[in-house]
Scaffold this active site. Structure first.
Site, PDB file in Angstrom:
ATOM      1  N   ARG A  93       0.845  -1.197   0.000  1.00  0.00           N
ATOM      2  CA  ARG A  93       0.000   0.000   0.000  1.00  0.00           C
ATOM      3  C   ARG A  93       0.881   1.248   0.000  1.00  0.00           C
ATOM      4  NH1 ARG A  93      -4.470   2.029   4.330  1.00  0.00           N
ATOM      5  NH2 ARG A  93      -2.744   2.222   5.738  1.00  0.00           N
ATOM      6  N   THR A  97      -1.142   7.513  -1.067  1.00  0.00           N
ATOM      7  CA  THR A  97      -2.357   7.403  -1.891  1.00  0.00           C
ATOM      8  C   THR A  97      -3.248   6.232  -1.447  1.00  0.00           C
ATOM      9  OG1 THR A  97      -1.255   5.914  -3.414  1.00  0.00           O
ATOM     10  CG2 THR A  97      -1.147   8.274  -3.932  1.00  0.00           C
ATOM     11  N   ASP A 191      -1.271  -0.401  13.031  1.00  0.00           N
ATOM     12  CA  ASP A 191      -0.805  -1.163  11.865  1.00  0.00           C
ATOM     13  C   ASP A 191      -0.651  -2.629  12.285  1.00  0.00           C
ATOM     14  OD1 ASP A 191       1.022  -2.498  10.007  1.00  0.00           O
ATOM     15  OD2 ASP A 191       1.169  -0.532   9.079  1.00  0.00           O
ATOM     16  N   ASP A 194       2.808  -4.237  11.501  1.00  0.00           N
ATOM     17  CA  ASP A 194       3.877  -3.715  12.368  1.00  0.00           C
ATOM     18  C   ASP A 194       3.783  -4.318  13.760  1.00  0.00           C
ATOM     19  OD1 ASP A 194       5.072  -2.196  10.469  1.00  0.00           O
ATOM     20  OD2 ASP A 194       4.318  -0.269  11.181  1.00  0.00           O
TER      21      ASP A 194
HETATM   22  N1  URA Z   1      -3.947  -1.692   7.785  1.00  0.00           N
HETATM   23  C1  URA Z   1      -3.657  -1.758   9.111  1.00  0.00           C
HETATM   24  O1  URA Z   1      -2.810  -2.542   9.539  1.00  0.00           O
HETATM   25  N2  URA Z   1      -4.306  -0.943   9.955  1.00  0.00           N
HETATM   26  C2  URA Z   1      -5.245  -0.047   9.544  1.00  0.00           C
HETATM   27  O2  URA Z   1      -5.815   0.664  10.374  1.00  0.00           O
HETATM   28  C3  URA Z   1      -5.526   0.002   8.166  1.00  0.00           C
HETATM   29  C4  URA Z   1      -4.872  -0.831   7.302  1.00  0.00           C
END
Ligand code: URA
Length: 203
Positions: A93, A97, A191, A194
Protein backbone atom coordinates in the site's frame (compact mmCIF):
# COMPACT_ATOMS: atom_id res chain seq x y z
CA UNK A 1 -14.26 -14.71 23.37
CA UNK A 2 -13.92 -12.85 20.07
CA UNK A 3 -14.58 -9.54 21.86
CA UNK A 4 -11.94 -10.26 24.52
CA UNK A 5 -9.36 -11.19 21.87
CA UNK A 6 -10.22 -8.11 19.80
CA UNK A 7 -9.78 -5.94 22.89
CA UNK A 8 -6.30 -7.40 23.43
CA UNK A 9 -5.44 -6.69 19.79
CA UNK A 10 -6.75 -3.11 20.03
CA UNK A 11 -5.00 -2.22 23.30
CA UNK A 12 -1.78 -0.30 22.64
CA UNK A 13 -0.31 -1.72 25.87
CA UNK A 14 -0.51 -5.28 24.49
CA UNK A 15 2.99 -6.77 24.08
CA UNK A 16 4.06 -8.39 20.81
CA UNK A 17 3.80 -11.85 22.42
CA UNK A 18 0.26 -11.15 23.64
CA UNK A 19 -0.67 -9.64 20.26
CA UNK A 20 0.54 -12.75 18.42
CA UNK A 21 -1.25 -15.05 20.82
CA UNK A 22 -4.54 -13.15 20.52
CA UNK A 23 -4.24 -13.08 16.71
CA UNK A 24 -3.61 -16.84 16.68
CA UNK A 25 -6.59 -17.60 18.93
CA UNK A 26 -8.92 -15.29 17.03
CA UNK A 27 -7.66 -16.85 13.80
CA UNK A 28 -8.68 -20.30 15.09
CA UNK A 29 -12.19 -19.08 15.87
CA UNK A 30 -12.50 -17.44 12.43
CA UNK A 31 -11.19 -20.60 10.76
CA UNK A 32 -13.94 -22.60 12.49
CA UNK A 33 -16.51 -20.04 11.31
CA UNK A 34 -15.14 -20.18 7.76
CA UNK A 35 -15.37 -23.98 7.83
CA UNK A 36 -19.13 -23.70 8.30
CA UNK A 37 -19.39 -21.86 4.97
CA UNK A 38 -17.60 -24.55 2.95
CA UNK A 39 -19.50 -27.18 1.03
CA UNK A 40 -19.61 -30.59 2.72
CA UNK A 41 -20.45 -34.03 1.44
CA UNK A 42 -21.94 -36.95 3.29
CA UNK A 43 -19.78 -40.07 3.62
CA UNK A 44 -20.49 -43.48 5.05
CA UNK A 45 -18.19 -44.68 7.82
CA UNK A 46 -18.15 -47.37 10.45
CA UNK A 47 -17.62 -46.66 14.13
CA UNK A 48 -16.34 -49.62 16.16
CA UNK A 49 -20.02 -50.41 16.77
CA UNK A 50 -22.11 -49.52 13.74
CA UNK A 51 -22.33 -48.04 10.28
CA UNK A 52 -23.15 -44.33 10.25
CA UNK A 53 -22.90 -41.24 8.12
CA UNK A 54 -20.50 -38.38 8.54
CA UNK A 55 -19.51 -35.23 6.72
CA UNK A 56 -16.33 -34.07 5.09
CA UNK A 57 -15.28 -31.04 3.06
CA UNK A 58 -16.17 -31.58 -0.56
CA UNK A 59 -13.71 -29.44 -2.50
CA UNK A 60 -10.01 -28.61 -2.58
CA UNK A 61 -9.22 -25.59 -0.49
CA UNK A 62 -6.75 -22.84 -1.31
CA UNK A 63 -5.75 -20.42 1.45
CA UNK A 64 -4.56 -17.05 0.16
CA UNK A 65 -3.01 -14.66 2.67
CA UNK A 66 -2.50 -11.14 1.36
CA UNK A 67 1.11 -10.22 2.28
CA UNK A 68 2.11 -9.30 4.75
CA UNK A 69 -0.56 -9.12 7.47
CA UNK A 70 -2.51 -12.06 6.05
CA UNK A 71 0.39 -14.33 7.09
CA UNK A 72 -0.75 -13.83 10.70
CA UNK A 73 -3.93 -15.79 9.93
CA UNK A 74 -2.26 -18.55 7.90
CA UNK A 75 -1.10 -20.70 10.80
CA UNK A 76 -4.46 -20.90 12.59
CA UNK A 77 -6.19 -21.71 9.29
CA UNK A 78 -3.65 -24.44 8.48
CA UNK A 79 -4.34 -25.87 11.92
CA UNK A 80 -7.87 -26.75 10.75
CA UNK A 81 -7.27 -27.14 7.02
CA UNK A 82 -4.14 -29.27 6.98
CA UNK A 83 -4.38 -30.35 3.34
CA UNK A 84 -5.07 -26.89 1.93
CA UNK A 85 -2.72 -25.46 -0.66
CA UNK A 86 -1.47 -21.94 -0.11
CA UNK A 87 -1.17 -19.08 -2.60
CA UNK A 88 0.33 -15.69 -1.90
CA UNK A 89 -0.62 -12.25 -3.12
CA UNK A 90 1.78 -9.44 -2.21
CA UNK A 91 0.23 -6.00 -2.31
CA UNK A 92 2.10 -2.96 -1.04
CA UNK A 93 0.00 0.00 0.00
CA UNK A 94 1.37 3.42 -0.97
CA UNK A 95 1.30 5.29 2.36
CA UNK A 96 0.16 8.54 0.69
CA UNK A 97 -2.36 7.40 -1.89
CA UNK A 98 -3.35 4.10 -0.22
CA UNK A 99 -3.24 2.53 -3.71
CA UNK A 100 -1.95 -1.07 -3.66
CA UNK A 101 0.74 -2.39 -6.04
CA UNK A 102 1.19 -6.13 -6.77
CA UNK A 103 4.81 -7.05 -5.95
CA UNK A 104 4.48 -10.81 -5.37
CA UNK A 105 2.22 -13.51 -6.73
CA UNK A 106 2.47 -17.28 -6.36
CA UNK A 107 -0.64 -19.39 -6.68
CA UNK A 108 -1.35 -23.11 -7.02
CA UNK A 109 -3.51 -23.97 -10.06
CA UNK A 110 -7.06 -22.75 -9.34
CA UNK A 111 -10.15 -24.50 -10.63
CA UNK A 112 -13.71 -23.22 -10.51
CA UNK A 113 -14.59 -26.01 -8.02
CA UNK A 114 -11.99 -24.96 -5.45
CA UNK A 115 -12.93 -23.23 -2.25
CA UNK A 116 -10.71 -20.20 -1.70
CA UNK A 117 -10.23 -18.43 1.63
CA UNK A 118 -8.66 -14.99 1.29
CA UNK A 119 -6.97 -13.73 4.45
CA UNK A 120 -6.29 -10.11 5.35
CA UNK A 121 -6.86 -8.88 8.92
CA UNK A 122 -7.62 -5.23 8.10
CA UNK A 123 -10.14 -3.88 5.57
CA UNK A 124 -9.35 -0.16 5.27
CA UNK A 125 -10.23 1.25 1.83
CA UNK A 126 -10.89 -2.26 0.54
CA UNK A 127 -8.44 -1.59 -2.31
CA UNK A 128 -6.03 -4.47 -1.62
CA UNK A 129 -8.87 -6.94 -1.17
CA UNK A 130 -10.53 -5.85 -4.41
CA UNK A 131 -7.22 -6.17 -6.28
CA UNK A 132 -6.63 -9.63 -4.79
CA UNK A 133 -10.20 -10.74 -5.57
CA UNK A 134 -9.84 -9.54 -9.17
CA UNK A 135 -6.62 -11.55 -9.49
CA UNK A 136 -8.25 -14.67 -8.02
CA UNK A 137 -11.17 -14.39 -10.43
CA UNK A 138 -8.85 -13.84 -13.40
CA UNK A 139 -6.92 -16.99 -12.40
CA UNK A 140 -10.06 -19.12 -12.34
CA UNK A 141 -11.62 -18.87 -8.86
CA UNK A 142 -15.40 -18.68 -8.74
CA UNK A 143 -16.76 -15.69 -6.81
CA UNK A 144 -19.36 -17.86 -5.01
CA UNK A 145 -16.58 -20.09 -3.70
CA UNK A 146 -14.49 -17.33 -2.12
CA UNK A 147 -14.65 -16.59 1.60
CA UNK A 148 -12.86 -13.43 2.69
CA UNK A 149 -11.73 -13.39 6.32
CA UNK A 150 -10.69 -10.21 8.11
CA UNK A 151 -10.61 -9.02 11.71
CA UNK A 152 -11.47 -5.29 11.55
CA UNK A 153 -13.16 -3.35 8.74
CA UNK A 154 -13.89 0.29 8.01
CA UNK A 155 -17.52 0.56 6.85
CA UNK A 156 -16.74 2.19 3.49
CA UNK A 157 -14.07 -0.34 2.57
CA UNK A 158 -16.37 -3.21 3.44
CA UNK A 159 -19.17 -1.73 1.34
CA UNK A 160 -16.80 -1.27 -1.63
CA UNK A 161 -15.87 -4.95 -1.49
CA UNK A 162 -19.49 -6.09 -1.18
CA UNK A 163 -20.48 -3.92 -4.12
CA UNK A 164 -17.62 -5.12 -6.35
CA UNK A 165 -18.04 -8.81 -5.36
CA UNK A 166 -21.61 -9.35 -4.19
CA UNK A 167 -21.32 -13.14 -4.28
CA UNK A 168 -18.32 -13.67 -2.00
CA UNK A 169 -18.85 -14.49 1.68
CA UNK A 170 -17.20 -12.19 4.21
CA UNK A 171 -16.32 -12.94 7.83
CA UNK A 172 -15.26 -9.89 9.86
CA UNK A 173 -15.95 -9.69 13.59
CA UNK A 174 -15.49 -5.90 13.97
CA UNK A 175 -16.84 -3.08 11.81
CA UNK A 176 -15.32 0.13 13.14
CA UNK A 177 -16.26 3.80 12.76
CA UNK A 178 -14.22 5.23 9.92
CA UNK A 179 -10.82 5.79 8.32
CA UNK A 180 -8.60 8.69 9.37
CA UNK A 181 -6.83 10.89 6.82
CA UNK A 182 -3.91 8.42 6.70
CA UNK A 183 -6.33 5.61 5.83
CA UNK A 184 -6.00 3.94 9.21
CA UNK A 185 -9.07 2.44 10.81
CA UNK A 186 -10.49 4.35 13.81
CA UNK A 187 -10.50 3.11 16.54
CA UNK A 188 -8.87 0.06 14.88
CA UNK A 189 -5.73 -1.42 16.33
CA UNK A 190 -2.95 0.46 14.54
CA UNK A 191 -0.80 -1.16 11.87
CA UNK A 192 -1.54 -4.89 12.19
CA UNK A 193 1.60 -5.99 10.33
CA UNK A 194 3.88 -3.72 12.37
CA UNK A 195 2.41 -4.97 15.63
CA UNK A 196 2.45 -8.66 14.62
CA UNK A 197 5.92 -8.64 13.05
CA UNK A 198 7.51 -6.14 15.45
CA UNK A 199 8.45 -3.64 12.75
CA UNK A 200 7.13 -0.68 14.77
CA UNK A 201 10.07 -1.04 17.16
CA UNK A 202 12.81 1.52 16.27
CA UNK A 203 16.03 0.03 14.85
N1 URA B 1 -3.95 -1.69 7.78
C1 URA B 1 -3.66 -1.76 9.11
O1 URA B 1 -2.81 -2.54 9.54
N2 URA B 1 -4.31 -0.94 9.95
C2 URA B 1 -5.25 -0.05 9.54
O2 URA B 1 -5.82 0.66 10.37
C3 URA B 1 -5.53 0.00 8.17
C4 URA B 1 -4.87 -0.83 7.30
Amino acid sequence: MKEALLTTLRNKKTSIAQFRQAAEKLGLILAAEAAQLLEQETISIETPLAKTEGGQFKNNLVLVPILRSGIALLNPFLHFFQRASVGFVGLQRDEKTAVAELYYYKMPPLSAQDDVILLDPMIATGGSAIDALNILKEKGAHEEKIVFVAIVAAPDGLERIKKAFPKIKIIVPAIDERLNNKKFIIPGLGDFGDRFFGTDVPG
